[in-house]
Design an enzyme around this catalytic site. Sequence first.
Site, PDB file in Angstrom:
ATOM      1  N   THR A   7      46.635  34.413  68.515  1.00 27.67           N
ATOM      2  CA  THR A   7      47.920  34.108  69.149  1.00 27.67           C
ATOM      3  C   THR A   7      48.914  33.637  68.107  1.00 27.67           C
ATOM      4  OG1 THR A   7      49.056  32.776  70.813  1.00 27.67           O
ATOM      5  CG2 THR A   7      47.224  31.700  69.696  1.00 27.67           C
ATOM      6  N   ASP A  67      45.555  35.416  77.309  1.00 29.90           N
ATOM      7  CA  ASP A  67      46.768  36.012  77.871  1.00 29.90           C
ATOM      8  C   ASP A  67      46.998  35.305  79.186  1.00 29.90           C
ATOM      9  OD1 ASP A  67      48.808  38.110  77.270  1.00 29.90           O
ATOM     10  OD2 ASP A  67      48.370  38.596  79.356  1.00 29.90           O
ATOM     11  N   GLY A 147      57.033  26.762  77.648  1.00 29.46           N
ATOM     12  CA  GLY A 147      57.185  27.788  78.692  1.00 29.46           C
ATOM     13  C   GLY A 147      57.754  27.229  79.987  1.00 29.46           C
ATOM     14  N   TYR A 148      57.057  27.481  81.077  1.00 28.96           N
ATOM     15  CA  TYR A 148      57.537  27.087  82.410  1.00 28.96           C
ATOM     16  C   TYR A 148      57.096  25.671  82.794  1.00 28.96           C
ATOM     17  CZ  TYR A 148      58.453  32.086  82.642  1.00 28.96           C
ATOM     18  OH  TYR A 148      58.920  33.357  82.379  1.00 28.96           O
ATOM     19  N   ASP A 149      56.468  24.931  81.880  1.00 27.29           N
ATOM     20  CA  ASP A 149      55.932  23.602  82.201  1.00 27.29           C
ATOM     21  C   ASP A 149      56.922  22.663  82.897  1.00 27.29           C
ATOM     22  OD1 ASP A 149      53.360  24.120  81.388  1.00 27.29           O
ATOM     23  OD2 ASP A 149      53.544  23.154  79.437  1.00 27.29           O
ATOM     24  N   ARG A 175      44.455  27.269  81.342  1.00 27.08           N
ATOM     25  CA  ARG A 175      43.844  27.490  80.022  1.00 27.08           C
ATOM     26  C   ARG A 175      42.586  26.630  79.874  1.00 27.08           C
ATOM     27  NH1 ARG A 175      48.210  27.178  77.898  1.00 27.08           N
ATOM     28  NH2 ARG A 175      48.522  29.417  78.024  1.00 27.08           N
TER      29      ARG A 175
HETATM   30  P1  IMP Z   1      51.464  35.660  76.560  1.00 26.73           P
HETATM   31  O1  IMP Z   1      50.119  35.216  77.080  1.00 26.73           O
HETATM   32  O2  IMP Z   1      51.597  35.447  75.103  1.00 26.73           O
HETATM   33  O3  IMP Z   1      51.834  37.020  77.042  1.00 26.73           O
HETATM   34  O4  IMP Z   1      52.583  34.694  77.164  1.00 26.73           O
HETATM   35  C1  IMP Z   1      52.332  33.784  78.118  1.00 26.73           C
HETATM   36  C2  IMP Z   1      53.653  33.237  78.671  1.00 26.73           C
HETATM   37  O5  IMP Z   1      53.366  32.679  79.956  1.00 26.73           O
HETATM   38  C3  IMP Z   1      54.210  32.093  77.838  1.00 26.73           C
HETATM   39  O6  IMP Z   1      55.176  32.527  76.917  1.00 26.73           O
HETATM   40  C4  IMP Z   1      54.847  31.199  78.896  1.00 26.73           C
HETATM   41  O7  IMP Z   1      56.111  31.679  79.232  1.00 26.73           O
HETATM   42  C5  IMP Z   1      53.923  31.406  80.091  1.00 26.73           C
HETATM   43  N1  IMP Z   1      52.825  30.417  80.051  1.00 26.73           N
HETATM   44  C6  IMP Z   1      51.502  30.665  79.831  1.00 26.73           C
HETATM   45  N2  IMP Z   1      50.806  29.527  79.834  1.00 26.73           N
HETATM   46  C7  IMP Z   1      51.690  28.540  80.044  1.00 26.73           C
HETATM   47  C8  IMP Z   1      51.561  27.126  80.129  1.00 26.73           C
HETATM   48  O8  IMP Z   1      50.484  26.521  79.958  1.00 26.73           O
HETATM   49  N3  IMP Z   1      52.697  26.456  80.385  1.00 26.73           N
HETATM   50  C9  IMP Z   1      53.905  27.063  80.558  1.00 26.73           C
HETATM   51  N4  IMP Z   1      54.093  28.365  80.445  1.00 26.73           N
HETATM   52  C10 IMP Z   1      52.981  29.109  80.195  1.00 26.73           C
END
Ligand code: IMP
Length: 186
Positions: A7, A67, A147-149, A175
Site C-alpha cells: 500500500t 483493499d 478518509g471518511y473517518d 481493518r
Molecule cells: P483503497 O483500498 O486504497 O482503494 O482505498 C480505500 C479508501 O477507502 C480510502 O482512500 C478511504 O477513502 C476509504 N477508507 C478505507 N478504510 C478507511 C478507514 O479506515 N477510514 C476512513 N476511510 C477509509
Amino acid sequence: MKLVAATGNLHKLKEIRSILTGFEILSEREAGFTGSVEETENTFLGNALLKARAVAKATGMSAIADDSGLCVDALGGAPGVFSARYSGGGDADNRALLLQNLEGCESRTAHFCCAVALVLADGRVFTAEGRTYGEILHEERGTNGFGYDPLFFSYDLKKTFAEADEEEKNAVSHRGRALRALEEQL
Ligand code: IMP
C-alpha cells in the site's frame, strides 16, 4: 515473519503495523517497490489479491494488501471500491461529495469493508474480510484517522472514527477485524 505491506497509503500502513504486532511490516519503499498497481477489479477482495500478488512478485517477499472502502446503503453501496477515487480529488473532496450526495436522504446507514490478502513468498495465499457498521453524520467530527473517518459514526464506539484514538478504532474497525481473522488462519 517479514511482510511487505502492498500500500502507498501511510495511514493504512500505520494501522496494519499496530494491528499485526507479531510481524515485521516493511513499507513498499523499504522493500524497494516503486511501482503502482492499478485496481482494476470490481471487488475489494479482487483488488487486494491484485496488489498483494504484484508486490510479492516484484519483491520476492511475502506481501499483504488491504483493499477497503465505505458502502452507504442509501447510495446502493457507493462509493464502495471507488472510495479513494470518489470525487477525483483528495479525502476532503470525497467527504464533501458524500455529504452532497446524501442530502435529503433519510437513511444514512453505512459500513466500512476491508478485504486483506496475504501472498507468501512460497506462493500460498490467505484472505479475510472485515466489516464495521455505523452512520454518516451531517457534519465532520474529530481530526484523527483519514478518509471518511470524520463522517463515520461507529455504532460500536458511539463516536466517529476521527474522534477515536488508534487503539479504539483498531479494536472495532473493518481493518482490525479483517487482519485479526487473517492472523487466526496462520
Ligand atoms: P483503497 O483500498 O486504497 O482503494 O482505498 C480505500 C479508501 O477507502 C480510502 O482512500 C478511504 O477513502 C476509504 N477508507 C478505507 N478504510 C478507511 C478507514 O479506515 N477510514 C476512513 N476511510 C477509509
